[in-house]
Design an enzyme around this catalytic site. Sequence first.
Site, PDB file in Angstrom:
ATOM      1  CB  CYS A 117      -6.880  30.478  -2.482  1.00 24.22           C
ATOM      2  SG  CYS A 117      -6.330  29.243  -3.625  1.00 24.22           S
ATOM      3  NE  ARG A 122      -7.477  24.838  -3.870  1.00 21.59           N
ATOM      4  CZ  ARG A 122      -6.352  25.088  -3.181  1.00 21.59           C
ATOM      5  NH1 ARG A 122      -5.846  26.290  -3.236  1.00 21.59           N
ATOM      6  NH2 ARG A 122      -5.791  24.156  -2.433  1.00 21.59           N
ATOM      7  CG  ASP A 305       1.307  21.667  -5.534  1.00 21.75           C
ATOM      8  OD1 ASP A 305       1.170  21.007  -4.495  1.00 21.75           O
ATOM      9  OD2 ASP A 305       0.377  22.336  -6.020  1.00 21.75           O
ATOM     10  NE  ARG A 397       0.014  29.697   3.090  1.00 24.37           N
ATOM     11  CZ  ARG A 397      -1.153  29.450   2.493  1.00 24.37           C
ATOM     12  NH1 ARG A 397      -1.685  30.346   1.692  1.00 24.37           N
ATOM     13  NH2 ARG A 397      -1.779  28.315   2.692  1.00 24.37           N
TER      14      ARG A 397
HETATM   15  C1  EPZ Z   1      -4.038  19.756  -2.249  1.00 23.49           C
HETATM   16  O1  EPZ Z   1      -5.010  20.772  -2.284  1.00 23.49           O
HETATM   17  C2  EPZ Z   1      -2.726  20.453  -1.905  1.00 23.49           C
HETATM   18  N1  EPZ Z   1      -2.832  21.074  -0.582  1.00 23.49           N
HETATM   19  C3  EPZ Z   1      -2.400  21.498  -2.977  1.00 23.49           C
HETATM   20  O2  EPZ Z   1      -1.142  22.053  -2.674  1.00 23.49           O
HETATM   21  C4  EPZ Z   1      -2.295  20.792  -4.324  1.00 23.49           C
HETATM   22  O3  EPZ Z   1      -2.037  21.743  -5.325  1.00 23.49           O
HETATM   23  C5  EPZ Z   1      -3.608  20.064  -4.613  1.00 23.49           C
HETATM   24  O4  EPZ Z   1      -3.908  19.132  -3.534  1.00 23.49           O
HETATM   25  C6  EPZ Z   1      -3.564  19.262  -5.918  1.00 23.49           C
HETATM   26  O5  EPZ Z   1      -2.523  18.333  -5.851  1.00 23.49           O
HETATM   27  C7  EPZ Z   1      -2.738  20.279   0.519  1.00 23.49           C
HETATM   28  O6  EPZ Z   1      -2.564  19.073   0.440  1.00 23.49           O
HETATM   29  C8  EPZ Z   1      -2.838  20.981   1.841  1.00 23.49           C
HETATM   30  P1  EPZ Z   1      -7.800  19.038  -4.477  1.00 23.49           P
HETATM   31  P2  EPZ Z   1      -6.588  20.379  -2.338  1.00 23.49           P
HETATM   32  O7  EPZ Z   1      -8.980  18.948  -3.575  1.00 23.49           O
HETATM   33  O8  EPZ Z   1      -6.826  19.113  -1.604  1.00 23.49           O
HETATM   34  C9  EPZ Z   1     -11.481  20.251  -7.167  1.00 23.49           C
HETATM   35  C10 EPZ Z   1       0.353  23.798  -2.210  1.00 23.49           C
HETATM   36  O9  EPZ Z   1       0.887  24.619  -2.933  1.00 23.49           O
HETATM   37  N2  EPZ Z   1     -12.319  19.983  -5.983  1.00 23.49           N
HETATM   38  O10 EPZ Z   1      -7.027  17.796  -4.793  1.00 23.49           O
HETATM   39  O11 EPZ Z   1      -7.358  21.591  -1.951  1.00 23.49           O
HETATM   40  C11 EPZ Z   1     -10.583  21.470  -6.979  1.00 23.49           C
HETATM   41  O12 EPZ Z   1     -11.282  22.647  -7.318  1.00 23.49           O
HETATM   42  C12 EPZ Z   1      -1.117  23.463  -2.363  1.00 23.49           C
HETATM   43  O13 EPZ Z   1       0.938  23.146  -1.317  1.00 23.49           O
HETATM   44  C13 EPZ Z   1     -13.700  20.072  -6.106  1.00 23.49           C
HETATM   45  O14 EPZ Z   1     -14.231  20.393  -7.175  1.00 23.49           O
HETATM   46  O15 EPZ Z   1      -6.778  20.107  -3.891  1.00 23.49           O
HETATM   47  C14 EPZ Z   1      -9.444  21.188  -7.930  1.00 23.49           C
HETATM   48  O16 EPZ Z   1      -9.806  21.595  -9.229  1.00 23.49           O
HETATM   49  C15 EPZ Z   1      -1.732  24.344  -3.403  1.00 23.49           C
HETATM   50  N3  EPZ Z   1     -14.487  19.806  -5.031  1.00 23.49           N
HETATM   51  C16 EPZ Z   1      -9.333  19.664  -7.908  1.00 23.49           C
HETATM   52  O17 EPZ Z   1     -10.546  19.180  -7.321  1.00 23.49           O
HETATM   53  C17 EPZ Z   1     -13.948  19.428  -3.806  1.00 23.49           C
HETATM   54  O18 EPZ Z   1     -14.715  19.179  -2.859  1.00 23.49           O
HETATM   55  C18 EPZ Z   1      -8.177  19.139  -7.073  1.00 23.49           C
HETATM   56  O19 EPZ Z   1      -8.263  19.778  -5.827  1.00 23.49           O
HETATM   57  C19 EPZ Z   1     -12.543  19.352  -3.701  1.00 23.49           C
HETATM   58  C20 EPZ Z   1     -11.748  19.615  -4.798  1.00 23.49           C
END
Ligand code: EPZ
Length: 417
Positions: A117, A122, A305, A397
Amino acid sequence: MDRIIVEGGRRLSGEVRIGGAKNAALPILVSSLLTDGWNTYENVPRLQDVRSIQLLLGHLGAAVEDSEDGVIRIDATGLSDPEAPYDLVRKMRASILVLGPLVARLRRARVSLPGGCAIGARPIDLHLKGLAQLGADIDLRHGYVEARADRLRGADIYFDIPTVTGTENLMMAAALADGRTLLRNVAREPEVSALADTLNAMGAKISGAGTSMITIDGVEALRPARTRIMPDRIESGTFMVAASLTKGDVTLVDCEPDHLGATIDKLRLVGSQIEINGRTVRVRGPEAISSVDIKTLPYPGFPTDMQAQFMVLMSIAGGLSVISETIFENRFIHVEELKRLGADITISGNTAVVRGRARLSGAPVMATDLRASASLILAGLVAEGVTEVNRVYHLDRGYESIEKKFSALGAAIRRVS
Ligand code: EPZ
């Protein structure tokens, strides 16, 4: 496409009621897949993402009733189709949350890979690694994750990175696995704890949510429950920044100050006066905004966020602010748009240096992702003249009628279709 027009210069004042948390509602609505019978959800925010997840759950065979007043009921007795198709998943990457529950309930799942995205790649590798450790066979074919498991078995799972939805996915899958699962180095976000509370109300045996290790003792079956969605801490922070930007005096009602520690701490350093009284928080903006450094971190650190919103505040502060984004690799998309409004920002890798300017000047700008869109609205509140924010579907959204809430606080803001 809708646009939002803002005229800068108004002080915000009055009360704003904070809605239910998007990032708590999404996993909690998905948890309905884990049981038969009618689950009831209250204080659900009316957002595009919530409508998307309802569409997906309906596609999978669940019955969904949305009474349009923040109450949603879901019954997954008729759960039949284990496939989450690309055209639904690509609209919202949180759709990946159905993977764990589908494998736990139907023993198989076929979920489209969410793809990247605007803010980053992600990946979901940690979701898949954990599910494999619970005993699922995982294949990636034609852009889909195909997972199968005769029976999920408890496992000791360590996350390289504390992933929010990864923790939520595995917590839901492990709730119906055989035996004990340990999830280590998990996300500690309040939304994870809220999901654990809902699962426990459904009969799960989960402890440790909110700490870095969660213990889950699998059960044979879960039962439907009633959940009230917690207040949205990012919507709260967004309005607190708005009050701080405009020398305003805004009272947030129905919010959860305990989830706002890092944001409140930084805003107090900026010079805002913040009074906490139960679920009410009053924010008065300073006459002069002080520059403060921030570094985004997993909860309870400063939330990624809130990074874009805070950057707007720093762009009219009195000095130099260093903003480090450690969570996502491309979450400075709003910077070029803020520079069109006159902000003085220099990016070097995952760090942005913001030199406070006396004022911003209004211009047409483009929204790119949810929180970046909010930061452009915030900038418009203080920019001289008119700011026109395009592509506001990004905003819809995650923010329920944001222009109505800002208008009620005295902002000169309107939506143009
Ligand atoms: C959640 O996303 C939130 N979305 C995001 O909010 C928020 O920014 C993010 O957590 C961080 O707090 C929801 O809860 C629906 P992560 P998520 O997995 O779970 C890496 C908004 O604006 N990673 O905690 O997708 C990833 O690349 C959204 O409401 C891996 O490498 O975030 C990132 O660098 C945007 N492998 C870090 O972890 C994986 O399998 C944190 O991502 C998963 C994640």
